[in-house]
Scaffold this active site. Structure first.
Site, mmCIF file in Angstrom:
data_model
loop_
_atom_site.group_PDB
_atom_site.id
_atom_site.type_symbol
_atom_site.label_atom_id
_atom_site.label_comp_id
_atom_site.label_asym_id
_atom_site.label_seq_id
_atom_site.Cartn_x
_atom_site.Cartn_y
_atom_site.Cartn_z
ATOM 1 N N ASP A 123 -23.031 116.267 -9.343
ATOM 2 C CA ASP A 123 -22.950 114.879 -9.568
ATOM 3 C C ASP A 123 -22.232 114.565 -10.798
ATOM 4 O OD1 ASP A 123 -23.729 112.287 -9.414
ATOM 5 O OD2 ASP A 123 -25.823 112.330 -9.777
ATOM 6 N N HIS B 42 -31.362 109.575 -2.179
ATOM 7 C CA HIS B 42 -31.571 109.920 -3.592
ATOM 8 C C HIS B 42 -32.938 110.032 -3.689
ATOM 9 C CE1 HIS B 42 -31.450 108.306 -7.839
ATOM 10 N NE2 HIS B 42 -30.921 109.057 -7.786
ATOM 11 N N GLU C 125 -20.857 114.368 -5.819
ATOM 12 C CA GLU C 125 -21.370 113.169 -5.560
ATOM 13 C C GLU C 125 -20.958 112.121 -6.812
ATOM 14 O OE1 GLU C 125 -25.662 113.897 -6.451
ATOM 15 O OE2 GLU C 125 -26.064 111.574 -6.738
ATOM 16 N N ASP D 194 -37.319 109.424 -10.388
ATOM 17 C CA ASP D 194 -37.847 108.167 -10.264
ATOM 18 C C ASP D 194 -37.745 107.589 -8.592
ATOM 19 O OD1 ASP D 194 -35.248 108.428 -9.779
ATOM 20 O OD2 ASP D 194 -34.574 107.098 -11.481
ATOM 21 N N HIS E 36 -32.304 121.025 -8.789
ATOM 22 C CA HIS E 36 -31.320 120.974 -9.730
ATOM 23 C C HIS E 36 -31.328 122.270 -10.744
ATOM 24 C CE1 HIS E 36 -32.051 116.161 -9.605
ATOM 25 N NE2 HIS E 36 -31.322 116.803 -8.390
ATOM 26 N N GLU F 8 -25.983 105.851 -4.604
ATOM 27 C CA GLU F 8 -27.506 105.860 -5.407
ATOM 28 C C GLU F 8 -27.475 104.178 -5.849
ATOM 29 O OE1 GLU F 8 -27.356 109.545 -7.550
ATOM 30 O OE2 GLU F 8 -27.996 108.231 -9.276
ATOM 31 N N ARG G 65 -26.005 108.532 -0.005
ATOM 32 C CA ARG G 65 -26.850 108.756 -1.233
ATOM 33 C C ARG G 65 -27.749 107.658 -1.487
ATOM 34 N NH1 ARG G 65 -29.113 112.200 -3.214
ATOM 35 N NH2 ARG G 65 -28.745 111.913 -5.281
ATOM 36 N N HIS H 29 -21.764 111.269 -11.556
ATOM 37 C CA HIS H 29 -22.430 110.264 -12.136
ATOM 38 C C HIS H 29 -21.678 109.044 -12.478
ATOM 39 C CE1 HIS H 29 -26.366 108.670 -13.580
ATOM 40 N NE2 HIS H 29 -26.678 109.451 -12.468
ATOM 41 N N TYR I 297 -24.625 113.690 -18.750
ATOM 42 C CA TYR I 297 -25.606 113.402 -17.621
ATOM 43 C C TYR I 297 -26.131 114.797 -16.854
ATOM 44 C CZ TYR I 297 -27.851 112.662 -12.976
ATOM 45 O OH TYR I 297 -28.514 112.741 -11.961
ATOM 46 N N GLU J 287 -32.533 115.616 -1.657
ATOM 47 C CA GLU J 287 -32.549 115.637 -3.033
ATOM 48 C C GLU J 287 -34.294 115.719 -3.489
ATOM 49 O OE1 GLU J 287 -31.521 112.624 -5.960
ATOM 50 O OE2 GLU J 287 -30.920 114.204 -7.234
#
Ligand code: MG
Length: 409
Positions: A213, A315, A239, A319, A126, A265, A286, A215, A162, A342
């Protein structure tokens, strides 16, 4: 000799300030145990309850070999199924049983599943920032370290955007302060995203693969505009252009744009992703593996996608725990239809808590050759990183438009 489940419990730790849930399946062999990822970082305590109050008593004394039956009988035992809490709880147990099976066989899980068909798994990293030059500097720094795939996200000035490292504080109620810091306007974002990629292609060159992304933050018509705006900059993928509630809209996107699409995701239920796969409406799946029930579910899904020309892009942000990353990597290595992985580098504290982590070098992830998933946890170190105290137990605050209405996160 039959080895049985003796106890199932959770280890809660946050070495990178992100609430991880690790499930430990202990067996009747004193030194044999397995670890699985059950991280649902916005609702971790609900998952812990599901594991320790329901799956532990339900599965004690079961033969550890019977992964498939344990997967199905656990799903059916709640009658209502396919939700994020129960799927994560099941994932923790499922991955741990694959870990145990690998340890018993003396093989890494990717060998159990058919063996590697690639040496390592290319990753994307990222690059984010509060303005375009900052994002492009971040991308150049990754490229200098040998990375070939970089996701770019830029902040809409003064808005809660985001994927950027801003410390903006989203507003908590419709009547709350409508400061710029509490809000997000999709049209402002679409304008700056186009400029970001225009400049990125110009300054970073043609070779680097760029990802983005959305999002699920942009309404359908604007999203179509953005997809077309970004086409000239040849993205590796675009994405989550839409929320999972709007999957019918993907047909429209496919008809109007050639941009490669990654999605998923937020999916929990097979009925959310099956139409997209069988109609070939996406190019990359994803999914967050623990959200669909773990490695057994991920393996099935990866093989299904292979028949429809859909590649995997599991994903894998912060997290996803190191155990979850090891499970992702096991499938990356042994599934022919791997697309990209990722990845965010682990911090020092994460290395203190976990060992045997996948290693990132030359723009790719390299596996441990240890049996099972290859990851171990130091529980005393894990206890040194308790869950941080955040407002509302770290649930995500609301992001709002200028008029106070909530947008998808
Ligand atoms: Mg995403």
């Amino acid at each position: 000799m039959t080895v049985r489940i003796r106890k199932i419990r959770c280890i809660m730790t946050a070495p990178a300030d992100i609430r991880l849930v690790i499930v430990k399946v202990e067996t009747t062999e004193p030194d044999l145990y397995g670890l699985g990822c059950a991280t649902f970082t916005q609702r971790p305590l609900a998952v812990v309850e599901a594991v320790e109050q329901y799956l532990d008593p339900f599965l004690r004394h079961r033969d550890v070999n019977e992964i498939e039956d344990i997967f199905w009988s656990s799903r059916m035992s709640s009658y209502w199924r396919n939700g994020p809490v129960l799927n994560n709880a099941l994932s923790g147990v499922d991955m741990a049983l694959w870990d145990i099976k690998g340890k018993r066989a003396g093989m890494p899980v990717y060998d159990l599943l058919g063996g590697r068909c690639r040496r390592s798994a290319d990753v994307y990293v990222h690059a984010s920032g509060s303005n375009i030059p900052q994002v492009l500097d971040g991308a150049r720094s990754w490229m200098e370290q040998g990375h070939r795939h970089v996701r770019l996200q830029v902040e809409v000035p003064g808005q809660a955007t985001y994927g950027t490292a801003s410390d903006l504080q989203p507003g908590q109620s419709v009547d709350g302060p409508t400061t710029p810091q509490s809000m997000f306007e999709p049209a402002d974002y679409v304008r700056i995203a186009r400029r970001l990629f225009e400049q990125a292609r110009c300054e970073l060159g043609e070779e680097v693969e760029l990802l983005h992304d959305v999002h699920e933050r942009v309404p359908g018509p604007l999203m179509l505009q953005l997809a077309r705006d970004l086409e000239p900059y040849r993205l590796f993928f675009f994405e989550d252009p839409l929320p999972p509630e709007e999957i019918d809209h993907f047909r429209l996107l496919r008809q109007h744009s050639i941009i490669p699409i990654a999605m998923g995701e937020l999916f929990n239920n097979p009925n959310e992703f099956l139409p997209l796969i069988k109609e070939r409406l996406i190019d990359y799946i994803r999914i967050h593996m623990s959200q669909i029930g773990g490695l057994s579910a991920g393996l099935r899904l990866a093989h299904l996608c292979e028949f429809f020309g859909v590649a995997t892009a599991w994903h894998g942000p912060g997290d996803t725990s190191p155990v979850g990353h090891a499970a992702n990597l096991a499938l990356d290595l042994c599934c022919h239809n791997f697309g990209i992985q990722e990845f965010s580098p682990f911090n020092e504290a994460t290395h203190e808590v976990f060992s045997g982590l996948p290693e990132m070098r030359d723009g790719a992830l390299w596996p441990s050759s240890e049996p099972g998933l290859g990851v171990a946890i130091d529980e005393q170190a894990a206890a040194r990183y308790p869950y941080p105290s955040h407002p509302f137990n770290n649930a995500w605050p609301a992001i709002r438009r200028r008029d106070g209405s909530v947008v998808t996160p």
